[in-house]
Scaffold this active site. Structure first.
Site, short mmCIF file in Angstrom:
data_model
loop_
_atom_site.label_atom_id
_atom_site.label_comp_id
_atom_site.label_asym_id
_atom_site.label_seq_id
_atom_site.Cartn_x
_atom_site.Cartn_y
_atom_site.Cartn_z
N GLU A 188 3.35 1.64 2.97
CA GLU A 188 4.45 0.67 2.88
C GLU A 188 5.43 1.07 1.78
O GLU A 188 6.65 0.94 1.94
CB GLU A 188 3.89 -0.73 2.64
CG GLU A 188 3.08 -1.28 3.80
CD GLU A 188 2.18 -2.44 3.42
OE1 GLU A 188 1.72 -3.16 4.33
OE2 GLU A 188 1.92 -2.62 2.20
N ASP A 233 -5.96 -8.24 1.81
CA ASP A 233 -6.03 -9.68 1.58
C ASP A 233 -6.91 -10.00 0.38
O ASP A 233 -6.60 -10.87 -0.44
CB ASP A 233 -6.59 -10.39 2.82
CG ASP A 233 -5.71 -10.22 4.05
OD1 ASP A 233 -4.50 -10.00 3.87
OD2 ASP A 233 -6.23 -10.32 5.17
N ASN A 253 0.86 -1.18 0.00
CA ASN A 253 0.00 0.00 0.00
C ASN A 253 0.90 1.23 0.00
O ASN A 253 2.13 1.12 0.07
CB ASN A 253 -0.98 -0.02 1.18
CG ASN A 253 -0.29 -0.02 2.53
OD1 ASN A 253 0.76 0.63 2.72
ND2 ASN A 253 -0.85 -0.74 3.50
N LEU A 254 0.31 2.41 -0.09
CA LEU A 254 1.11 3.62 -0.26
C LEU A 254 2.03 3.88 0.94
O LEU A 254 3.18 4.30 0.77
CB LEU A 254 0.20 4.83 -0.49
CG LEU A 254 0.92 6.15 -0.78
CD1 LEU A 254 1.80 6.04 -2.03
CD2 LEU A 254 -0.10 7.30 -0.93
#
Length: 475
Positions: free
Chosen positions: A199, A265, A196-197
């Protein structure tokens, strides 16, 4: 790839990663504790759901994929509860038992759809002693799978993920990584990595705009030899950076965000299943985006099945504001129609084989108002109501036929045994049912009347029924 081609039943996907148990205590709150200024929750139900990598496996199983799962659990009751929940959905569990560690468990206390507190039960080893056992299980399973997902929650199971990716590459099995941590070099050689952004920026630094994400993402993808990098950006959508292809961006499909638990997920599960089927990253990202938009509108760790995903993609392919629409899109169209003073009529049914009796009934229903909605039972719902041999025609087929009936303005679907939830969601002005019903016995009647609407009972045209048509065809 069109939605009618979604078929995952011949696919086998391996999931490896940090498994956990998501436990929910549900109850009402009506007073403050005399011991401290906190709410008292009277627990009325306990719910266990697979979490972490186990939720990825569950999501794949819901799509109809054959799933094998490798993870580390403790020698405890929570591990048993997790395995029971997964096996019930058809997941083949290959757990490594760590005697010194508990099964990771997240306990959430929920009241009136609000999460009040989360309690985490976990311990970690700096160097997981089960690495060799995990590697052996993965090697054994790789020869019979179409893809592998590495679901990393930084709990230790994927401490040696570099070796596992190398094994996947040697077996010519595409690998999809949901990463964690500040070192993405451990995912060297993966097929696709999906941060995600937050991370992503933890690795490359703050990104000012989409161009910055693109530039830094391409550099990162090339550095670690990935075929593709997918950055999920929440309300700003997704960006796919594929080798030798132009950047591919999608706006978020979410209409309303209720709970983001498990959304990542769902993205990696759908992404992997679709890629294993179509071999195209752009298809996989498109479907994953729609699936994520669906699950964030649900409370808790949610999944999506292949049929619902099929229906969403089919509805989305209709650019008009009429015809087949998802329940969420239809809700907005109804709101605008009612603002314009239009009366909304609602009816529902299986409509397995459309016959003249159906058409006559639909015309009568439409005559009661300005716009007619027909809500259709999904295939799973029909099977529960009519038996395993029904429906004859699948959901997308049935909705496409109904869309062609001139009296119908909107077609949508529901998965429950009754239409109560979708009636509450859409709140039509007129609820119509055919047959020998009393108004009091019609599902949803109370809700419609409470909101100022009407309930009408219409007679079916004699001599027509889907069951008699099927019997005649089989005679």
């Amino acid at each position: 790839m069109t939605s009618s081609h979604l078929n995952f039943k011949n696919k086998h996907i391996l999931v490896v990663g940090d498994v956990m148990l998501d436990r929910y205590w549900h109850g009402g709150t009506s007073r403050i504790s005399p011991e401290a200024p906190v709410q008292v929750v009277k627990v009325s139900s306990v719910e266990d759901r697979p979490g972490g990598a186990a939720n990825v496996a569950l999501g794949l199983a819901k799509l109809g994929v054959r799933v094998s799962l490798v993870g580390v659990v403790g020698n405890d009751e929570n591990a048993a509860a997790l395995e029971v929940a997964l096996k019930k959905e058809g997941v083949d569990c290959h757990f490594v038992v760590a005697e010194s560690l508990p099964t990771i468990t997240k306990l959430r206390v929920v009241s009136r759809h609000q999460q009040l507190i989360r309690l985490d039960f976990e311990e970690r080893e700096d160097s997981l002693s089960q690495n060799q056992a995990i590697e052996e299980k993965v090697e054994q399973l790789l020869g019979d799978v179409n893809a592998v997902v590495f679901s990393d929650y930084a709990k230790g199971c994927l401490a040696d993920v570099t070796t596992l990716i190398a094994h996947a590459n040697a077996a010519d099995v595409p690998s999809f990584v949901d990463p964690k941590g500040s070192d993405f070099s451990i995912y060297q050689g993966a097929t696709l990595v999906k941060p995600n952004l937050v991370e992503f920026e933890a690795i490359v630094g703050e990104c000012r705009d989409s161009k910055d994400i693109e530039q830094k993402g391409v550099e990162l993808r090339e550095r670690y030899g990935w075929q593709a990098l997918l950055v999920t950006r929440g309300e700003d959508g997704l960006m796919l950076l594929e080798k030798n292809k132009a950047p591919f961006s999608l706006a978020t499909a979410a209409k309303e965000v209720f709970d983001v638990t498990g959304a990542g997920d769902t993205v990696v599960a759908v992404l992997t299943a679709v890629f294993a089927t179509s071999k195209r990253f752009s298809d996989a990202v498109d479907y994953a985006n729609q699936a994520a938009g669906y699950v964030v509108g649900k409370l808790g760790t949610a999944s999506i099945d292949a049929q619902t995903l099929d229906a969403i993609m089919f509805a989305r392919s209709h650019s008009s504001n009429f015809g087949v629409l998802s329940p969420d899109d239809l809700k907005e169209q109804i709101r605008m129609a009612q603002l314009n003073g239009e009366k909304i009529v609602f009816t529902n049914g299986c409509f397995d084989i459309l016959h003249p009796g159906h058409v006559a009934y639909i015309k009568q229903a439409k005559a009661l108002g300005d716009r007619l909605i027909v809500a259709v039972n999904t295939d799973a719902s029909v099977k529960r109501l009519k038996g395993e041999k029904r429906p004859v025609n699948d959901l997308v087929h049935r909705m496409a036929v109904l869309e062609g009936v001139g009296a119908i303005d909107w077609v949508t679907w529901f998965d429950e045994d009754t239409p109560l939830e979708i009636i509450k969601m859409l709140t039509p002005d007129i609820l119509v049912k055919g047959g020998d019903y009393t108004v009091a016995s019609i599902v949803g009647a109370e809700h419609v009347i409470e909101h100022g609407g009407e309930v009408k009972v219409l007679s079916f045209v004699d001599g027509y029924s889907t069951t008699s048509i099927i019997e005649k065809a089989n005679s």
